[in-house]
Design a protein around this motif. Sequence first.
Motif, PDB file in Angstrom:
ATOM      1  N   ARG A  17       0.822  -1.205   0.000  1.00 40.61           N
ATOM      2  CA  ARG A  17       0.000   0.000   0.000  1.00 40.61           C
ATOM      3  C   ARG A  17       0.860   1.261   0.000  1.00 40.61           C
ATOM      4  O   ARG A  17       0.495   2.273  -0.617  1.00 40.61           O
ATOM      5  CB  ARG A  17      -0.928  -0.017   1.217  1.00 40.61           C
ATOM      6  CG  ARG A  17      -2.077  -1.014   1.103  1.00 40.61           C
ATOM      7  CD  ARG A  17      -2.948  -0.993   2.344  1.00 40.61           C
ATOM      8  NE  ARG A  17      -4.123  -1.831   2.173  1.00 40.61           N
ATOM      9  CZ  ARG A  17      -5.057  -2.013   3.115  1.00 40.61           C
ATOM     10  NH1 ARG A  17      -4.926  -1.398   4.281  1.00 40.61           N
ATOM     11  NH2 ARG A  17      -6.091  -2.782   2.892  1.00 40.61           N
ATOM     12  N   ARG A  18       1.981   1.203   0.713  1.00 39.46           N
ATOM     13  CA  ARG A  18       2.872   2.367   0.716  1.00 39.46           C
ATOM     14  C   ARG A  18       3.537   2.552  -0.649  1.00 39.46           C
ATOM     15  O   ARG A  18       3.722   3.673  -1.131  1.00 39.46           O
ATOM     16  CB  ARG A  18       3.934   2.206   1.804  1.00 39.46           C
ATOM     17  CG  ARG A  18       3.391   2.377   3.221  1.00 39.46           C
ATOM     18  CD  ARG A  18       4.516   2.503   4.223  1.00 39.46           C
ATOM     19  NE  ARG A  18       5.315   1.290   4.312  1.00 39.46           N
ATOM     20  CZ  ARG A  18       5.058   0.291   5.144  1.00 39.46           C
ATOM     21  NH1 ARG A  18       4.007   0.364   5.956  1.00 39.46           N
ATOM     22  NH2 ARG A  18       5.836  -0.779   5.174  1.00 39.46           N
ATOM     23  N   GLU A  19       3.888   1.420  -1.275  1.00 38.45           N
ATOM     24  CA  GLU A  19       4.550   1.485  -2.582  1.00 38.45           C
ATOM     25  C   GLU A  19       3.593   1.874  -3.696  1.00 38.45           C
ATOM     26  O   GLU A  19       4.001   2.455  -4.716  1.00 38.45           O
ATOM     27  CB  GLU A  19       5.191   0.129  -2.899  1.00 38.45           C
ATOM     28  CG  GLU A  19       6.323  -0.266  -1.948  1.00 38.45           C
ATOM     29  CD  GLU A  19       6.733  -1.713  -2.121  1.00 38.45           C
ATOM     30  OE1 GLU A  19       6.179  -2.376  -3.026  1.00 38.45           O
ATOM     31  OE2 GLU A  19       7.589  -2.197  -1.348  1.00 38.45           O
ATOM     32  N   HIS A  20       2.316   1.531  -3.522  1.00 36.31           N
ATOM     33  CA  HIS A  20       1.309   1.777  -4.567  1.00 36.31           C
ATOM     34  C   HIS A  20       0.109   2.482  -3.923  1.00 36.31           C
ATOM     35  O   HIS A  20      -0.935   1.850  -3.681  1.00 36.31           O
ATOM     36  CB  HIS A  20       0.885   0.460  -5.220  1.00 36.31           C
ATOM     37  CG  HIS A  20       2.041  -0.367  -5.691  1.00 36.31           C
ATOM     38  ND1 HIS A  20       2.738  -0.069  -6.840  1.00 36.31           N
ATOM     39  CD2 HIS A  20       2.634  -1.470  -5.151  1.00 36.31           C
ATOM     40  CE1 HIS A  20       3.703  -0.966  -7.005  1.00 36.31           C
ATOM     41  NE2 HIS A  20       3.667  -1.812  -5.996  1.00 36.31           N
ATOM     42  N   PRO A  21       0.226   3.757  -3.656  1.00 41.07           N
ATOM     43  CA  PRO A  21      -0.848   4.511  -2.980  1.00 41.07           C
ATOM     44  C   PRO A  21      -2.189   4.364  -3.696  1.00 41.07           C
ATOM     45  O   PRO A  21      -2.267   4.369  -4.930  1.00 41.07           O
ATOM     46  CB  PRO A  21      -0.340   5.957  -3.039  1.00 41.07           C
ATOM     47  CG  PRO A  21       1.144   5.833  -3.172  1.00 41.07           C
ATOM     48  CD  PRO A  21       1.370   4.609  -4.012  1.00 41.07           C
ATOM     49  N   GLY A  22      -3.213   4.219  -2.897  1.00 41.10           N
ATOM     50  CA  GLY A  22      -4.565   4.104  -3.451  1.00 41.10           C
ATOM     51  C   GLY A  22      -5.005   2.685  -3.699  1.00 41.10           C
ATOM     52  O   GLY A  22      -6.190   2.440  -3.943  1.00 41.10           O
ATOM     53  N   LYS A  23      -4.069   1.745  -3.669  1.00 41.18           N
ATOM     54  CA  LYS A  23      -4.428   0.342  -3.886  1.00 41.18           C
ATOM     55  C   LYS A  23      -4.835  -0.296  -2.554  1.00 41.18           C
ATOM     56  O   LYS A  23      -4.140  -0.168  -1.555  1.00 41.18           O
ATOM     57  CB  LYS A  23      -3.249  -0.436  -4.478  1.00 41.18           C
ATOM     58  CG  LYS A  23      -2.890  -0.012  -5.890  1.00 41.18           C
ATOM     59  CD  LYS A  23      -4.014  -0.325  -6.873  1.00 41.18           C
ATOM     60  CE  LYS A  23      -3.665   0.064  -8.292  1.00 41.18           C
ATOM     61  NZ  LYS A  23      -4.792  -0.204  -9.219  1.00 41.18           N
ATOM     62  N   MET A  24      -5.966  -0.975  -2.574  1.00 42.82           N
ATOM     63  CA  MET A  24      -6.487  -1.594  -1.350  1.00 42.82           C
ATOM     64  C   MET A  24      -6.641  -3.098  -1.536  1.00 42.82           C
ATOM     65  O   MET A  24      -6.549  -3.608  -2.616  1.00 42.82           O
ATOM     66  CB  MET A  24      -7.836  -0.988  -0.975  1.00 42.82           C
ATOM     67  CG  MET A  24      -7.789   0.521  -0.778  1.00 42.82           C
ATOM     68  SD  MET A  24      -6.651   1.019   0.540  1.00 42.82           S
ATOM     69  CE  MET A  24      -7.567   0.451   1.968  1.00 42.82           C
TER      70      MET A  24
END
Length: 527
Positions: A520-527
């Motif tokens: 999540r930190r590496e790919h913001p917005g992904k849940m």
Amino acid sequence: MIVAIDGPAGSGKSTTAHAIADRCNFTFLDTGAMYRAVTWRCLDAGVDVSDDDAVSAVAERARIEFGKSADGQTVSIDGRDVTRQIRTPEVDRNVSVVSAYTRVREAMVARQRELGSAGDVVAEGRDIGTVVFPNAEVKVFLTADAAARAHRRAVQREGGDAGAKADAADEQQILRDLVRRDKLDSSRKESPLKPAADAHMIDNSALTPEQVVQQIVDLMEAARAKGGAAKAGEVDPFDKGGESFSPKTDGNEAAPVRAGVAKNGAGEKDAGRPAAKAAAKPKAAGRMRAFAGNTFDDYYDHGMKEFPLPARALLAVAAAIVWAVTKVLWPWKIEDARLLRDDARGRMIVMNHTSMLDPVVIVCDLYFHGIRVRPISKSEFNKTNLVSWLFSRAGTIPVKRGTADLKAVRRAQAALTRGECVLVFPEGTRIKSDDQPVTIHGGFALMAQMAKAPVQPVAIVGARDITPKGTHWKRFGRVFCKAGECIEFSDLGVRGRKQQALRMEEVAMERVYALRDELRREHPGKM
């Protein structure tokens, strides 16, 4: 080593087993007390013992434990000490009815195998050598004439020793109850009372307890001399599936494995044998042939590389199509994929669960790197023969949702031992929101432990966005996975099989969520 002592009521099984446990520093497993505890619980709660479903429900929920006190071993059910209550005449009269129910026996057998999983156990009952531990190193069938057994039981109730007198009327009533129970136990359909084919018969009508114990100790020493004693901890309580640890689902496609009391499959031949040997010889032992009428069970019980050529070809085509379609619609990537692909061992892969895409990513990626993955799926998918046919060829292991499916546990363990990977979603249901309550269902750790397999955490993000909560419409977008290092039981820093299994459950899921948070930190917005 496991010592199995069977015999009819009043034959001295408990006294003998107690003495052997004390003398040899073994764990005493009083299986008869477990059935008595369930019987007492039903009587105490006003449950009609003739109601199979109601009694079975009590058995499946019950948590039976053994303890120690100054007076000896204690028995508790759901936290209540019932050591004395389970020895009453009312329990005597009803325990055979309760113990005859299939689901009750399956639940108790599973619990017995769990308690016996550490090895060095002496267990007594009526089906120990035939059902619970059929591969026990020493099997004994104790018997005595009915009159002698009735006298012992009457004296026992009055707190006297073997030579004491008992009330004649009470003794006659006990004799009638014993004769009736012998008939019920010997004629019941489920696990009837009978000696195992390789059991040593001991008639102790005229023997002292010390003489009986010495005969059994001599048999134990002879078994050790022949090299028949398994190392402590190698006995597999799930062969034929068991807290036992059991699979359960919450209604979605991925089935977790949960601690509970197992209920399916009691009595198969593999039970009680060392894990590696049992798993190497699955229930469906025959060779699978193309167009030879292989059953669904054949596919569940055989290694995927043993599937007939047409089934393997179908899987290859299906994997290629699904891989291509999902890569286009939801471009997915596995970070640190080498941790998954470069390990040839059978592993228990645990993963957070967000969508139907989750198992597809792992199964397809590893398939094209020569690694077969067997996801655990809910049996509700198999409502039609077509779906069962497809899923069986895909290597899934079905589990009966809402039950403790011992057969699924056994199959998963066997797959791990063969070198296949087993994919489990301990959350049990697709998690659509961070606010959604999550219950982690354990048990995957024990299966891995029995198969001597590591546990590998994997996390996924972005797949939840495919089908947002409250809608069935699909969205497109990138999906990311991240693999973690395998976790070995030897690295957990705790001792004891049960403690190691519990710790593994905690550590594995902690790492799954840590990997998820990294993504999540590496790919913001992904849940």
